[in-house]
Design an enzyme around this catalytic site. Structure first.
Site, PDB file in Angstrom:
ATOM      1  CE  LYS A 283      50.654  40.477  45.651  1.00 13.91           C
ATOM      2  NZ  LYS A 283      50.485  39.301  46.518  1.00 13.91           N
TER       3      LYS A 283
HETATM    4  C1  LIG Z   1      49.633  39.299  47.610  1.00 13.43           C
HETATM    5  C2  LIG Z   1      49.104  38.014  48.100  1.00 13.43           C
HETATM    6  C3  LIG Z   1      47.981  37.941  48.958  1.00 13.43           C
HETATM    7  C4  LIG Z   1      47.291  39.178  49.484  1.00 13.43           C
HETATM    8  O1  LIG Z   1      46.608  39.892  48.489  1.00 13.43           O
HETATM    9  P1  LIG Z   1      46.148  41.403  48.730  1.00 13.43           P
HETATM   10  O2  LIG Z   1      45.685  41.889  47.415  1.00 13.43           O
HETATM   11  O3  LIG Z   1      47.395  42.136  49.199  1.00 13.43           O
HETATM   12  O4  LIG Z   1      45.096  41.397  49.784  1.00 13.43           O
HETATM   13  C5  LIG Z   1      47.499  36.686  49.312  1.00 13.43           C
HETATM   14  N1  LIG Z   1      48.115  35.563  48.898  1.00 13.43           N
HETATM   15  C6  LIG Z   1      49.197  35.588  48.093  1.00 13.43           C
HETATM   16  C7  LIG Z   1      49.836  34.303  47.693  1.00 13.43           C
HETATM   17  C8  LIG Z   1      49.735  36.803  47.654  1.00 13.43           C
HETATM   18  O5  LIG Z   1      50.809  36.823  46.851  1.00 13.43           O
END
Ligand SMILES: *Cc1c(COP(=O)(O)O)cnc(C)c1O
Length: 478
Positions: free
Chosen positions: A121
């Site tokens: 993120k």
């Molecule tokens: C947010 C997240 C996901 C999922 O990603 P999306 O964009 O919501 O599909 C997968 N793995 C981790 C570690 C995350 O923080």
């Protein structure tokens, strides 16, 4: 570049108009009027660009209301080896998202988790922090970001917004329900514009408070309450870049084709992959992986999209994928139904009313293969087995979310194209499950040693909407 709503609202805002907002006025999600196409000559010219310059070239196609030199400077401030410094030994941090081969030419990880909070993120959120500061300053405005988190999103938002002019963050978390490491990551921030609020309740209580405050239109306007949730278009746009970078990293020429496997929750990450493919990047398959919360896997296998109730949502050892509905999925469905907003509005009338929809008997579902999607799911036992297998075969430790991806990726290898699994978090974030799988602790970056012992800055309060509002008023002082 103008933006439209997936549900047909007739406004056509530009990038900066939608940067600080959320949903379109009709409840739809914003998408570009059309996806810019990347020519072969352009792709050839991009192959060797450093990450920040590549980001600038790609984002320029979507951001036409920020002067080019300003946008370039923002990308250069964001994507530095100092910020994304947790590359694996032997990989080059200045690649920002290095490709780490497990089987050369055949199977790789795309390292997306080398930023400050050790999860992917950061890739989008760090850019968002710099864009927010830039646009707010240009407009002479402020924003107070209110959010609820059970881990990854909140810390990524705080690390992106810390010290940014014109931005305050009020982040609610469930008191005593995050790991000591997660608490330390968030609560040890001493920046004046970051406020941690630990609510004596569950994550859902925190989420309900955020909804209640945001639904108070007068309070929201007076105190300039905003959000940075996963439907934010700029986050999706930022994520398109690493599909290009990953493609270049995994191939020797633009004649090749690559498959990507994406551990998915809210469909934000893989939506960016879908857009990269739609722009002309030679992606073969987009492999979508879920955990036990398999609402998306169910859709791609059956054509039925059936969001779950909160009570049906499993608490798993890949918690950032524990979702009941996939908030970005509407963007893909818009493309799948030939970009007809009336169809989307009709489908989501059912979904927003607590129902489901079934495309299995429609021509839309028959078109799915054109979009390259396949899917699979993984369980706790699969995660443990996959973490062990990757450790034993390649001496590489992966986190639980990446393990969900790896498990499904191995089921979908073509034998012709390289398979690149997106690494969405580093193993140290989920040490407990790593210990369960391997009987040993994951390595921790040196600067995070002892982080649990640092002084923490957090206000503990009852799950009470009025108390949270009072706290905001006191600290905004408007
Ligand atoms: C947010 C997240 C996901 C999922 O990603 P999306 O964009 O919501 O599909 C997968 N793995 C981790 C570690 C995350 O923080």
């Amino acid at each position: 570049m103008k933006y439209l709503s997936t549900r047909g609202h007739d406004a056509r805002p530009e990038f900066c108009d939608i940067l600080l907002g959320g949903l379109a006025p009709d409840g739809g999600l914003y998408l570009p009027e059309q996806y810019p196409q990347v020519s072969r000559a352009e792709l050839d010219g991009w192959r060797t660009l450093p990450y920040a310059e590549l980001a600038f070239r790609i984002l320029s196609k979507f951001v036409t209301d920020i002067p080019a030199e300003d946008l370039r400077a923002i990308c250069q401030r964001t994507y530095t080896a100092e910020v994304y410094r947790h590359a694996r030994p032997g990989d080059d941090a200045s690649d920002i998202t290095p490709v780490h081969w497990l089987e050369p030419g055949r199977l790789a990880l795309l390292e997306l988790s080398n930023g400050p909070t050790l999860a992917f993120k950061d890739m989008a959120m760090q850019l968002l922090g710099n864009l927010f500061e830039y646009v707010l300053e240009r407009r002479g405005e402020e924003i107070n970001i209110l959010g609820a988190t059970s881990g990854d999103t909140g810390s990524a938002a705080e690390y992106a917004m810390r010290g940014k002019h014109g931005v305050r963050v009020f982040m609610l978390s469930p008191h005593g329900r995050m790991s000591a490491f997660q608490r330390a990551q968030m609560y040890s921030l001493q920046d004046e514009n970051i406020y941690n609020i630990a609510v004596t309740g569950m994550f859902d209580d925190a989420q309900d408070i955020v909804k209640a405050v945001s639904n108070d239109a007068a309070f929201k306007a007076r105190y300039k309450i905003g959000a940075v949730n996963s439907i934010n278009w700029a986050r999706v746009a930022a994520q398109i870049v690493y599909y290009f970078k990953g493609y270049f990293g995994a191939t020797a020429s633009n004649d090749e084709t690559v498959d990507f496997c994406v551990p998915s929750g809210n469909f934000g990450n893989i939506c960016a992959g879908h857009i990269a493919r739609s722009m002309g990047l030679p992606i073969g398959r987009l492999v979508l992986a879920t955990n036990e919360n398999d609402v998306l896997d169910e859709f791609f296998r059956s054509g039925v999209y059936r969001p779950r109730r909160t009570a049906e949502t499993h608490v798993t050892s890949s918690p950032s994928m524990d979702i009941s509905k996939a908030s970005n999925f509407e963007r893909f469905v818009f493309d799948l139904v030939g970009r007809d907003p009336r169809v989307v509005a009709g489908l989501w009338k059912d979904v927003d009313g607590g129902g489901a929809f079934d495309l299995s008997q429609t021509p839309y579902y028959a078109r799915l293969p054109e979009f390259g999607f396949v899917s699979g799911r993984s369980t706790h036992a699969d995660r443990l087995a996959t973490i062990r297998k990757v450790w034993e075969q390649y001496s590489v430790m992966i986190d639980t979310h990446t393990a969900d991806g790896m498990k499904v990726a191995l089921e979908h290898r073509s034998g012709e194209r390289p398979m690149v699994v997106l690494e969405t978090a580093l193993p140290v974030k989920f040490a407990e499950t790593l210990r369960e799988a391997l009987g040993r602790d994951p390595e921790r970056p040196a600067e995070l040693e002892g982080i649990e012992a640092l002084p923490q800055r957090v206000a503990v309060m009852a799950p009470d909407v009025e108390a949270v509002k009072r706290f905001i008023v006191e600290h905004v002082g408007a």
